[in-house]
Scaffold this motif. Sequence first.
Motif, mmCIF file in Angstrom:
data_model
loop_
_atom_site.group_PDB
_atom_site.id
_atom_site.type_symbol
_atom_site.label_atom_id
_atom_site.label_comp_id
_atom_site.label_asym_id
_atom_site.label_seq_id
_atom_site.Cartn_x
_atom_site.Cartn_y
_atom_site.Cartn_z
ATOM 1 N N VAL A 1 32.464 5.039 62.353
ATOM 2 C CA VAL A 1 33.172 6.513 61.858
ATOM 3 C C VAL A 1 31.669 6.251 60.407
ATOM 4 C CG1 VAL A 1 34.340 7.981 60.794
ATOM 5 C CG2 VAL A 1 34.500 6.712 62.913
ATOM 6 N N HIS B 1 38.430 11.286 61.076
ATOM 7 C CA HIS B 1 38.531 10.857 62.842
ATOM 8 C C HIS B 1 39.506 10.745 63.613
ATOM 9 C CE1 HIS B 1 36.647 9.040 66.196
ATOM 10 N NE2 HIS B 1 37.399 8.038 66.238
ATOM 11 N N ASP C 1 33.917 2.395 68.580
ATOM 12 C CA ASP C 1 33.308 3.930 67.749
ATOM 13 C C ASP C 1 33.156 3.685 66.289
ATOM 14 O OD1 ASP C 1 34.235 6.779 69.578
ATOM 15 O OD2 ASP C 1 36.078 4.726 70.480
ATOM 16 N N HIS D 1 30.197 7.498 64.683
ATOM 17 C CA HIS D 1 30.155 9.425 64.590
ATOM 18 C C HIS D 1 30.133 9.881 62.815
ATOM 19 C CE1 HIS D 1 32.465 9.390 67.886
ATOM 20 N NE2 HIS D 1 32.896 8.129 67.987
#
Length: 248
Positions: free
Chosen positions: A66, A99, A64, A92
Amino acid sequence: MERDLISHLAHGDHPISAPVSEGNLERLLTRAKLPPQARILDLGCGEAAWLIRALTLYPDATADGVDISEHALSGAAEEAARRGVADRLRLHHSPAADHTADVPYDLVLCVGSTHAFGGLAETLNAVRPRLRPSSGLALIGETFWERPPSPELLSLLDTKLDDYADLAGTVERMEGAGFATVYGHTSTRAEWDDYEWSWTGTLTRWALDHPGPDGDTALTAARGHRDVWLNGYRDVLGFTTLLLRTTT
């Protein structure tokens, strides 16, 4: 012209948003020795250069990224697709501090983005709960003072002396927050120079290819950045990236 667009353009030839070479980036990620099916998080991922390389090195990992820059995330998505890892990378558009995740991560990165949390101490406090208990690793990249800055430089950078420590003090700050250093890299002068010449040169080339108001703004930004570097923080600011494991 948006500030994050200027940054995106400036990093076009050096998507690693830190004075770290590709070889040393790979060395740091390899030293993490991540387990099978590892989960990786980058808080302030920019163009996601660290995550894309990690997904290449660990072919069953997922990640992931961010970041608040739509331009950087768009570039990250394109590069991930080009490298064939897009199916294992989630991006994201969010402030790093906002987050959240239900499952902990095996590796959490925050390289050159500790300002997103308000500083190093706040970053370490934010990273800890996102790590897998006992085995999770953090990869933190932070600025330090190579030598004491002048009052003029502090004013120019809009920072305070105790915002950073020297290298030994930076390690102490991380370990004092309950982490043990299991590996690290201190950026060389050559890495700094390559990063800064690339940042200013890539943006300058774009500006010259796009005459007009945006080009003028970009050229002013490139020259201003270069001046602060060459006549200010060159050989004063250092950068270290430490691989950490929690001790408490």
